[in-house]
Design a protein around this motif. Structure first.
Motif, PDB file in Angstrom:
ATOM      1  N   HIS A  78      44.649  46.867  52.554  1.00 19.37           N
ATOM      2  CA  HIS A  78      44.104  47.523  51.362  1.00 19.37           C
ATOM      3  C   HIS A  78      44.125  46.650  50.115  1.00 19.37           C
ATOM      4  O   HIS A  78      43.634  47.076  49.068  1.00 19.37           O
ATOM      5  N   GLY A  79      44.671  45.448  50.205  1.00 14.88           N
ATOM      6  CA  GLY A  79      44.679  44.534  49.070  1.00 14.88           C
ATOM      7  C   GLY A  79      45.861  44.764  48.160  1.00 14.88           C
ATOM      8  O   GLY A  79      46.457  45.846  48.140  1.00 14.88           O
ATOM      9  N   ALA A  80      46.186  43.747  47.390  1.00 12.05           N
ATOM     10  CA  ALA A  80      47.382  43.792  46.552  1.00 12.05           C
ATOM     11  C   ALA A  80      47.313  44.874  45.487  1.00 12.05           C
ATOM     12  O   ALA A  80      48.331  45.431  45.090  1.00 12.05           O
ATOM     13  N   ASP A  81      46.099  45.194  45.017  1.00 15.93           N
ATOM     14  CA  ASP A  81      45.971  46.203  43.958  1.00 15.93           C
ATOM     15  C   ASP A  81      45.398  47.517  44.471  1.00 15.93           C
ATOM     16  O   ASP A  81      45.079  48.400  43.692  1.00 15.93           O
ATOM     17  N   PHE A  82      45.221  47.641  45.782  1.00 13.65           N
ATOM     18  CA  PHE A  82      44.670  48.840  46.419  1.00 13.65           C
ATOM     19  C   PHE A  82      43.239  49.140  45.970  1.00 13.65           C
ATOM     20  O   PHE A  82      42.729  50.234  46.194  1.00 13.65           O
ATOM     21  N   ASN A  83      42.573  48.164  45.366  1.00  9.54           N
ATOM     22  CA  ASN A  83      41.199  48.364  44.915  1.00  9.54           C
ATOM     23  C   ASN A  83      40.235  47.366  45.534  1.00  9.54           C
ATOM     24  O   ASN A  83      39.031  47.484  45.344  1.00  9.54           O
ATOM     25  N   LYS A  84      40.765  46.392  46.276  1.00 10.46           N
ATOM     26  CA  LYS A  84      39.917  45.383  46.909  1.00 10.46           C
ATOM     27  C   LYS A  84      40.391  45.170  48.347  1.00 10.46           C
ATOM     28  O   LYS A  84      41.028  44.162  48.664  1.00 10.46           O
ATOM     29  N   PRO A  85      40.092  46.118  49.241  1.00  9.09           N
ATOM     30  CA  PRO A  85      40.511  45.958  50.632  1.00  9.09           C
ATOM     31  C   PRO A  85      39.863  44.724  51.262  1.00  9.09           C
ATOM     32  O   PRO A  85      38.815  44.256  50.811  1.00  9.09           O
ATOM     33  N   ILE A  86      40.499  44.207  52.299  1.00  8.48           N
ATOM     34  CA  ILE A  86      40.033  42.958  52.902  1.00  8.48           C
ATOM     35  C   ILE A  86      38.759  43.137  53.707  1.00  8.48           C
ATOM     36  O   ILE A  86      38.124  42.154  54.088  1.00  8.48           O
ATOM     37  N   SER A  87      38.369  44.377  53.985  1.00  3.12           N
ATOM     38  CA  SER A  87      37.121  44.664  54.691  1.00  3.12           C
ATOM     39  C   SER A  87      36.479  45.885  54.049  1.00  3.12           C
ATOM     40  O   SER A  87      37.181  46.826  53.665  1.00  3.12           O
ATOM     41  N   PRO A  88      35.146  45.906  53.939  1.00  5.91           N
ATOM     42  CA  PRO A  88      34.489  47.103  53.387  1.00  5.91           C
ATOM     43  C   PRO A  88      34.606  48.322  54.292  1.00  5.91           C
ATOM     44  O   PRO A  88      34.253  49.425  53.885  1.00  5.91           O
ATOM     45  N   ALA A 124      43.260  52.854  45.087  1.00  3.81           N
ATOM     46  CA  ALA A 124      43.826  52.933  43.736  1.00  3.81           C
ATOM     47  C   ALA A 124      43.212  54.098  42.965  1.00  3.81           C
ATOM     48  O   ALA A 124      41.990  54.228  42.870  1.00  3.81           O
ATOM     49  N   GLY A 125      44.077  54.959  42.427  1.00  5.75           N
ATOM     50  CA  GLY A 125      43.613  56.091  41.634  1.00  5.75           C
ATOM     51  C   GLY A 125      43.207  57.304  42.440  1.00  5.75           C
ATOM     52  O   GLY A 125      42.846  58.329  41.855  1.00  5.75           O
ATOM     53  N   GLN A 126      43.253  57.206  43.775  1.00  4.08           N
ATOM     54  CA  GLN A 126      42.908  58.362  44.603  1.00  4.08           C
ATOM     55  C   GLN A 126      43.945  59.467  44.386  1.00  4.08           C
ATOM     56  O   GLN A 126      45.095  59.206  44.027  1.00  4.08           O
TER      57      GLN A 126
END
Length: 224
Positions: free
Chosen positions: A144-154, A160-162
């Motif tokens: 899900h990525g370090a900031d939860f806003n840029k996952p490694i795959s679409p 983030a913010g959910q």
């Protein structure tokens, strides 16, 4: 109580499995059309187009924000509901009416909304250090990525913010394997969350909700 951490080797193994599965599944996936998706979203916006809307099954929680979410993830999730890998009865009933093209079009529609980056909602105080330790323990950033806003795959969701209550429900669902109408069958997520207690899942969910992200619920007019 013994604490179990997922090793880097284990994370690498599950990621390799994830990418192999995604590559196989995406081979013949149709391209989504946002304009077509806007014409097909009536069953979606009845819940996901109402700010603060809650469902009562299996627990009362807000339905997830979809505007700004990755198109490929939305199509993937709908396909999982259709196949019964996600067992929520209402969502499965909706998904069973959709073709693969419909799912791709709906994903494109919600992703194309591109809401502005939303500030974190007000929430109860969070022990950020404890939450970050849980992120490391479960290996969340690996997908899900370090900031939860840029996952490694679409094909993976932005988080983030959910809504925290929805995230808690979803995480619990991955721990559930023996109920007819509740549970999610993803083995990768199941392996990640099985080591966490209910309290730890709540801490993790509320921490992710507190992060700034680009997910939103867009209130739809009753007149279109």
């Amino acid at each position: 109580m013994k604490t179990t951490h997922i090793s880097r080797a284990a994370v690498a193994a599950v990621l390799a499995l994830a990418f192999a599965t995604l590559s196989h599944a995406q081979g013949g996936a149709p391209a989504g059309n946002a304009a077509a998706g806007e014409q097909k979203n009536a069953m979606c916006i009845g819940c996901h187009g109402i700010v603060g809307y809650k469902t009562g099954f299996p627990d009362v929680h807000r339905v997830p924000k979809l505007y700004g979410q990755n198109a490929q993830y939305i199509a993937t999730a709908l396909a999982e509901y259709q196949r019964g890998e996600r067992k929520h009865p209402s969502m499965r009933a909706v998904a069973q009416t959709l073709s693969e093209q419909d799912m791709a079009d709906l994903g494109a529609y919600f992703e194309a909304a591109k809401p502005h980056l939303a500030a974190a909602a007000a929430h109860e105080p969070i022990n950020a250090d404890a939450a970050k330790a849980l992120v490391d323990k479960a290996g969340c950033s690996g997908c899900h990525g370090a900031d939860f806003n840029k996952p490694i795959s679409p094909a993976f969701p932005k988080l983030a913010g959910q809504h925290g209550d929805y995230l808690y429900y979803a995480l619990k669902a991955y721990q559930t394997a023996d109920k007819a109408f509740v549970g999610r069958g993803n083995p990768i997520m199941a392996g990640m969350v099985k080591q966490l207690s209910s309290q730890e899942l709540q801490t993790l969910a509320h921490y992710i909700e507190s992060l700034t992200g680009d997910l939103a619920t867009v209130q739809r007019s009753r007149f279109r």
